[in-house]
Write a protein that holds these residues in place. Structure first.
Motif, PDB file in Angstrom:
ATOM      1  N   GLU A   1      -0.465   7.856  -0.752  1.00  0.00           N
ATOM      2  CA  GLU A   1      -1.599   8.007  -1.662  1.00  0.00           C
ATOM      3  C   GLU A   1      -2.914   7.761  -0.917  1.00  0.00           C
TER       4      GLU A   1
ATOM      5  N   ASP B   1      -4.017   7.854  -7.696  1.00  0.00           N
ATOM      6  CA  ASP B   1      -4.531   6.709  -6.934  1.00  0.00           C
ATOM      7  C   ASP B   1      -3.728   5.434  -7.173  1.00  0.00           C
ATOM      8  N   ASP B   2      -2.425   5.561  -7.226  1.00  0.00           N
ATOM      9  CA  ASP B   2      -1.563   4.371  -7.365  1.00  0.00           C
ATOM     10  C   ASP B   2      -1.353   3.760  -5.986  1.00  0.00           C
ATOM     11  N   VAL B   3      -2.400   3.143  -5.483  1.00  0.00           N
ATOM     12  CA  VAL B   3      -2.407   2.604  -4.123  1.00  0.00           C
ATOM     13  C   VAL B   3      -1.621   1.311  -4.015  1.00  0.00           C
ATOM     14  N   HIS B   4      -1.758   0.430  -5.017  1.00  0.00           N
ATOM     15  CA  HIS B   4      -1.088  -0.878  -4.975  1.00  0.00           C
ATOM     16  C   HIS B   4      -0.009  -1.024  -6.039  1.00  0.00           C
TER      17      HIS B   4
ATOM     18  N   ASP C   1      -3.950   2.136 -11.777  1.00  0.00           N
ATOM     19  CA  ASP C   1      -4.707   0.915 -11.491  1.00  0.00           C
ATOM     20  C   ASP C   1      -4.067  -0.290 -12.183  1.00  0.00           C
TER      21      ASP C   1
ATOM     22  N   PRO D   1      -6.622   6.608  -1.219  1.00  0.00           N
ATOM     23  CA  PRO D   1      -7.375   5.825  -2.213  1.00  0.00           C
ATOM     24  C   PRO D   1      -8.602   6.553  -2.752  1.00  0.00           C
ATOM     25  N   ASP D   2      -8.780   6.414  -4.060  1.00  0.00           N
ATOM     26  CA  ASP D   2     -10.020   6.810  -4.740  1.00  0.00           C
ATOM     27  C   ASP D   2     -10.417   8.269  -4.563  1.00  0.00           C
TER      28      ASP D   2
ATOM     29  N   VAL E   1       0.851  -1.186   0.000  1.00  0.00           N
ATOM     30  CA  VAL E   1       0.000   0.000   0.000  1.00  0.00           C
ATOM     31  C   VAL E   1       0.887   1.236   0.000  1.00  0.00           C
TER      32      VAL E   1
END
Length: 218
Positions: A41, A56-59, A69, A43-44, A37
């Motif tokens: 960042e 939103d480069d969370v993962h 994404d 999320p969303d 994570v």
């Protein structure tokens, strides 16, 4: 099972593995709790909070579609991620080699057909280095030596990243016919051949007494 009596990843706590591939199905029940994570960042929210060029480069990130994404639409990367860190003892899917403590960073540079550009792979390596990944999984290859790719792997080496790469599926001797990126001669590159469930070299796997370093199920 015998190996898991000794180690299931506990000493790897905090180590992030960048899966440079077709992405990862980060919603998969065997993988969703294993995902890296991005701490910077939110999320969303539709904002590039860490100002790295990806919203939103969370993962991880998708270098094919140039967004944040990295959902897998080909499933090769998800397969690799499960081998690395799929949750064990949960009655779902598979159990990964290091299913405790390791985090998976999804870096998509292969599209839905399994094709990808070297330039996008380089972007993925640079992203992994910037985000502190210590191991990169590269189950892909093809084409000749590329100076830009070599520079990117050298950059990763300087940052302390281990670069594992598939020896290849052509069944050839990599000593005689190099397969890249596995054949780059750098101390951080580990070339991995594929074995069968019986521990024998898979019929499709490339090999090489000096260029291939180890073998693992594949």
């Amino acid at each position: 099972p015998e190996a898991w009596k000794i180690w299931t990843g506990e000493v790897g706590d905090g180590i992030t593995v960048a899966v440079i591939d077709s992405g990862i199905d980060y919603k998969h029940p065997d993988l969703r709790e294993q995902m890296w994570v991005n701490p910077l960042e939110i999320p969303d929210n539709g904002v590039d909070d860490d100002e790295n060029g990806y919203i939103d480069d969370v993962h991880g990130a998708d270098f094919v579609n140039e967004d944040g994404d990295p959902m897998d639409d080909q499933m090769h990367g998800t397969h690799c991620a499960g081998t690395i860190a799929g949750v064990g003892n949960n009655g779902v899917g598979v159990a990964g080699v290091a299913w405790r403590g390791v985090r998976l960073m999804a870096l998509k540079f292969l599209d839905s057909s399994g094709a990808g550009r070297t330039s996008d792979a380089i972007l993925a390596i640079d992203y992994a280095v910037a985000q502190g990944a210590k191991i990169a999984s590269n189950s892909w290859g093809g084409g000749g030596s590329n100076p830009a790719m070599q520079t990117a792997i050298e950059y990763a080496e300087a940052a302390g990243m281990l670069f594992t790469a598939a020896a290849g599926n052509g069944g050839e001797d990599n000593d005689l016919r190099p397969n890249f990126p596995a054949n780059y001669h750098m101390d951080n590159v580990i070339s991995v051949a594929a074995t069968t469930r019986k521990g024998e070299l898979a019929h499709f796997s490339c090999f090489g007494s000096t260029s291939v370093h180890l073998a693992a199920p594949g």
